[in-house]
Design a protein around this motif. Structure first.
Motif, PDB file in Angstrom:
ATOM      1  N   THR A 384      -3.053   9.656   6.752  1.00 63.73           N
ATOM      2  CA  THR A 384      -1.838  10.397   6.384  1.00 63.73           C
ATOM      3  C   THR A 384      -0.726   9.445   5.973  1.00 63.73           C
ATOM      4  O   THR A 384      -0.031   9.666   4.976  1.00 63.73           O
ATOM      5  CB  THR A 384      -1.374  11.270   7.566  1.00 63.73           C
ATOM      6  OG1 THR A 384      -2.414  12.191   7.905  1.00 63.73           O
ATOM      7  CG2 THR A 384      -0.114  12.048   7.210  1.00 63.73           C
ATOM      8  N   TYR A 385      -0.564   8.367   6.726  1.00 57.56           N
ATOM      9  CA  TYR A 385       0.493   7.401   6.400  1.00 57.56           C
ATOM     10  C   TYR A 385       0.207   6.735   5.060  1.00 57.56           C
ATOM     11  O   TYR A 385       1.114   6.563   4.237  1.00 57.56           O
ATOM     12  CB  TYR A 385       0.602   6.342   7.500  1.00 57.56           C
ATOM     13  CG  TYR A 385       1.774   5.414   7.309  1.00 57.56           C
ATOM     14  CD1 TYR A 385       3.019   5.715   7.856  1.00 57.56           C
ATOM     15  CD2 TYR A 385       1.649   4.245   6.561  1.00 57.56           C
ATOM     16  CE1 TYR A 385       4.111   4.867   7.663  1.00 57.56           C
ATOM     17  CE2 TYR A 385       2.728   3.395   6.365  1.00 57.56           C
ATOM     18  CZ  TYR A 385       3.951   3.720   6.926  1.00 57.56           C
ATOM     19  OH  TYR A 385       5.033   2.890   6.718  1.00 57.56           O
ATOM     20  N   GLU A 386      -1.037   6.348   4.822  1.00 60.01           N
ATOM     21  CA  GLU A 386      -1.376   5.659   3.572  1.00 60.01           C
ATOM     22  C   GLU A 386      -1.165   6.563   2.362  1.00 60.01           C
ATOM     23  O   GLU A 386      -0.667   6.127   1.318  1.00 60.01           O
ATOM     24  CB  GLU A 386      -2.829   5.183   3.611  1.00 60.01           C
ATOM     25  CG  GLU A 386      -3.217   4.351   2.400  1.00 60.01           C
ATOM     26  CD  GLU A 386      -4.638   3.840   2.462  1.00 60.01           C
ATOM     27  OE1 GLU A 386      -5.549   4.604   2.091  1.00 60.01           O
ATOM     28  OE2 GLU A 386      -4.841   2.689   2.880  1.00 60.01           O
ATOM     29  N   ASN A 388       0.986   8.843   1.969  1.00 61.99           N
ATOM     30  CA  ASN A 388       2.416   9.106   1.725  1.00 61.99           C
ATOM     31  C   ASN A 388       3.271   7.844   1.816  1.00 61.99           C
ATOM     32  O   ASN A 388       4.499   7.927   1.889  1.00 61.99           O
ATOM     33  CB  ASN A 388       2.928  10.135   2.741  1.00 61.99           C
ATOM     34  CG  ASN A 388       2.207  11.464   2.641  1.00 61.99           C
ATOM     35  OD1 ASN A 388       2.523  12.288   1.806  1.00 61.99           O
ATOM     36  ND2 ASN A 388       1.204  11.659   3.501  1.00 61.99           N
ATOM     37  N   GLU A 389       2.612   6.673   1.806  1.00 61.26           N
ATOM     38  CA  GLU A 389       3.340   5.427   2.029  1.00 61.26           C
ATOM     39  C   GLU A 389       4.405   5.178   0.963  1.00 61.26           C
ATOM     40  O   GLU A 389       5.513   4.705   1.262  1.00 61.26           O
ATOM     41  CB  GLU A 389       2.358   4.252   2.072  1.00 61.26           C
ATOM     42  CG  GLU A 389       3.022   2.948   2.436  1.00 61.26           C
ATOM     43  CD  GLU A 389       2.022   1.819   2.630  1.00 61.26           C
ATOM     44  OE1 GLU A 389       2.431   0.763   3.146  1.00 61.26           O
ATOM     45  OE2 GLU A 389       0.835   2.005   2.277  1.00 61.26           O
ATOM     46  N   ILE A 392       7.378   7.249   1.745  1.00 62.17           N
ATOM     47  CA  ILE A 392       8.017   6.814   2.993  1.00 62.17           C
ATOM     48  C   ILE A 392       8.823   5.550   2.768  1.00 62.17           C
ATOM     49  O   ILE A 392       9.992   5.455   3.162  1.00 62.17           O
ATOM     50  CB  ILE A 392       6.947   6.599   4.086  1.00 62.17           C
ATOM     51  CG1 ILE A 392       6.271   7.929   4.436  1.00 62.17           C
ATOM     52  CG2 ILE A 392       7.567   5.971   5.334  1.00 62.17           C
ATOM     53  CD1 ILE A 392       5.025   7.784   5.291  1.00 62.17           C
ATOM     54  N   ILE A 405       3.128  14.210   8.950  1.00 64.16           N
ATOM     55  CA  ILE A 405       3.653  12.958   8.396  1.00 64.16           C
ATOM     56  C   ILE A 405       4.637  12.322   9.371  1.00 64.16           C
ATOM     57  O   ILE A 405       4.652  11.091   9.546  1.00 64.16           O
ATOM     58  CB  ILE A 405       4.315  13.210   7.028  1.00 64.16           C
ATOM     59  CG1 ILE A 405       3.276  13.718   6.025  1.00 64.16           C
ATOM     60  CG2 ILE A 405       4.959  11.929   6.503  1.00 64.16           C
ATOM     61  CD1 ILE A 405       3.839  14.067   4.668  1.00 64.16           C
ATOM     62  N   ALA A 408       2.660  10.530  11.901  1.00 62.54           N
ATOM     63  CA  ALA A 408       2.050   9.327  11.340  1.00 62.54           C
ATOM     64  C   ALA A 408       3.074   8.195  11.240  1.00 62.54           C
ATOM     65  O   ALA A 408       2.756   7.027  11.526  1.00 62.54           O
ATOM     66  CB  ALA A 408       1.457   9.628   9.965  1.00 62.54           C
ATOM     67  N   ILE A 409       4.298   8.534  10.850  1.00 60.83           N
ATOM     68  CA  ILE A 409       5.363   7.523  10.760  1.00 60.83           C
ATOM     69  C   ILE A 409       5.706   6.985  12.149  1.00 60.83           C
ATOM     70  O   ILE A 409       5.883   5.767  12.342  1.00 60.83           O
ATOM     71  CB  ILE A 409       6.610   8.125  10.081  1.00 60.83           C
ATOM     72  CG1 ILE A 409       6.300   8.503   8.629  1.00 60.83           C
ATOM     73  CG2 ILE A 409       7.777   7.146  10.150  1.00 60.83           C
ATOM     74  CD1 ILE A 409       7.407   9.270   7.946  1.00 60.83           C
ATOM     75  N   HIS A 412       2.830   4.697  13.431  1.00 59.78           N
ATOM     76  CA  HIS A 412       2.410   3.576  12.574  1.00 59.78           C
ATOM     77  C   HIS A 412       2.628   2.202  13.222  1.00 59.78           C
ATOM     78  O   HIS A 412       1.701   1.378  13.229  1.00 59.78           O
ATOM     79  CB  HIS A 412       3.122   3.656  11.224  1.00 59.78           C
ATOM     80  CG  HIS A 412       2.732   2.573  10.286  1.00 59.78           C
ATOM     81  ND1 HIS A 412       1.479   2.503   9.694  1.00 59.78           N
ATOM     82  CD2 HIS A 412       3.417   1.483   9.833  1.00 59.78           C
ATOM     83  CE1 HIS A 412       1.413   1.431   8.929  1.00 59.78           C
ATOM     84  NE2 HIS A 412       2.579   0.787   8.987  1.00 59.78           N
TER      85      HIS A 412
END
Length: 484
Positions: A384-386, A388-389, A392, A405, A408-409, A412
């Motif tokens: 999820t983080y990757e 939307n990186e 973000i 998200i 995930a942030i 991280h």
């Protein structure tokens, strides 16, 4: 005076030498030297046979038969061609390359022919194994059901390796392949390490022994070395020699860790031999024999009916191209791949393992049910983080838009800290799973710390007030069931 000794004298070793003695020697003569190849008229020989070239000063060079054309025998010498002249005698030994094996190999460094490369004296072998051999019968291989500890958190948690699994470590130059292998050599719980340094820099040998392995690590290790300045046949045969040594310890019922650095230079060496032997180059200049030899070499590892060889093969991807011919061919043969990413290395994230690009095909088979749930949760957060990186890091994403998200942030930094590990840091499987449990919020019971965790059955908790009929699971599959 008569001797009082009445015991029987053991003639067996002398009989073996007599039986193995060659009573007829086939001899030929050198007719030319062409690049890496020596051509001779005769002797009568077969492909793979070892011959001795007698030089004018009384010394000799070992060479292997790599091609036949009528009466012309094509030889690849295990040394410099300096001193070879037309008319030199070529004597066939009548045998292929044999590797001396035994427990006395532990703690030793060998060359491409299986002879001592260190100054610790001759090796007294228990027996000899052929360097080139067939893979175990597929019908006699034991199933892979036990987990192996590598001592690296990112692998032992999210890319779990089973005993007898074969995994590739794919990376460009200078990203940390050799360092990763040295960490495994020190921290693995395998019985024996067999380490092949194929085509590596000469400087790295003593560095690897003294700095990476250390005294304790060397005691349970065997090193086979063919440095980059040695002839191509040495770099090729060293790969077979270290595989044969691993096979010997596997046949003794041991769990062997074979570490091979690296497959790309093995392939380049075979390309040199193939081109000099007249093979037509194909994709990226690699000859057909390269792609024929790779599966024959790699399939020799794994399990048989006695023990296991867990193999880690480093693959140098030129220009960081994961789809180059060798990387692509090896990925299709092995049971998983660990990808090292240059961006992570540049960010000082070591080991630079790109978890989402890596895969272990047998991780689910050797992991417990709660461990698999924890892995699923962490990988989902990382994915999820990757995805939307960009939003973000650019500040486009607004907190509160998506709960997934947001989580995930939030997670991280903790996930990054979990995946990073100092080179000297040792992490047992128990420590790794405890940290994974804390990170994911999913409890991992002690029963899953064992190497047989793959046999642990998931238990479904039941409420005492419920009827005797257990609650039926929802027909919709869970995320855990549908993950990779």
């Amino acid at each position: 005076m008569r001797s009082s000794y009445t015991g029987e004298f053991n003639f067996s070793k002398y009989l073996e030498q007599v039986c193995d003695a060659e009573t007829i020697h086939y001899i030929g003569q050198v007719t030319g030297v062409k690049g890496l190849e020596v051509q001779s008229e005769g002797p009568r020989s077969v492909i793979g046979e070892i011959c001795t070239i007698k030089l004018g000063d009384g010394s000799s060079i070992l060479a292997e038969v790599v091609g036949l054309n009528g009466k012309v025998v094509k030889l690849s010498p295990f040394g410099d061609t300096k001193g070879i002249e037309v008319g030199c005698e070529v004597i066939a030994t009548g045998s292929v390359l044999q590797v001396p094996v035994g427990k006395s190999l532990l703690g030793r460094v060998l060359d491409a022919t299986g002879h001592p490369y260190d100054d610790l004296g001759e090796i007294v072998p228990e027996k000899y194994y052929p360097a080139v051999a067939s893979a175990p019968n597929a019908m006699t291989r034991l199933p892979i059901t036990k987990r192996l500890q590598t001592g690296i958190r990112a692998i032992d948690s999210l890319l779990t390796v089973g005993k007898g699994q074969r995994v590739g470590i794919f990376a460009g130059s200078g990203i940390g392949k050799s360092t990763l292998l040295s960490m495994v050599a020190r921290n693995t719980n395998a019985d024996v390490n067999v380490i092949g340094l194929i085509g590596e820099r000469g400087r790295e040998l003593l560095d690897f022994i003294n700095r990476d392995l250390g005294e304790e690590g060397l005691k349970r290790s065997v090193l086979v070395v063919a440095t980059s300045d040695q002839p191509a046949i040495c770099r090729v045969r060293a790969a077979y020699v270290c595989t044969a040594i691993a096979e010997y310890f596997r046949d003794q019922g041991k769990d062997v860790m074979l570490m091979f650095d690296n497959l790309t230079r093995f392939s380049l060496a075979q390309r040199e031999i193939g081109i000099s032997n007249g093979e037509p180059p194909t994709e990226k200049g690699f000859t057909p024999s390269v792609f024929n030899m790779l599966p024959k070499l790699l399939e020799r590892t794994g399990t048989n009916d006695k023990g296991s060889i867990t193999a880690l093969y480093a693959v140098l991807v030129e220009g960081d191209d994961m789809n180059n011919p060798i990387a692509d061919a090896v990925r299709g043969i092995l049971d998983g791949h660990v990808v090292l990413d240059r961006k992570l290395a540049q960010a000082n994230h070591y080991p630079a393992i790109d978890v989402l690009q890596s895969i272990s095909r047998l991780s689910k088979r050797v992991s417990g049910p709660n461990t698999k749930q924890a892995v699923t949760r962490i990988r989902r957060l990382m994915s999820t983080y990757e995805e939307n990186e960009t939003m973000i890091t650019a500040g486009i994403y607004q907190k509160g838009t998506s709960a997934e998200i947001d989580e995930a942030i939030e997670m991280h930094p903790a996930i990054e800290e979990f995946l990073m590990q100092e080179e000297e840091e040792m992490c047992t499987m128990e420590d790794t799973l405890k940290k994974l449990s804390d990170l994911s919020g999913i409890e991992i019971p002690e029963s899953e710390y064992d190497e047989n965790a793959g046999n642990v059955k998931e238990t479904q908790p039941q409420d005492d007030e419920n009827s005797e009929t257990p609650e039926q699971p929802d027909s919709k599959p869970s995320f855990t069931d549908t993950l990779i």
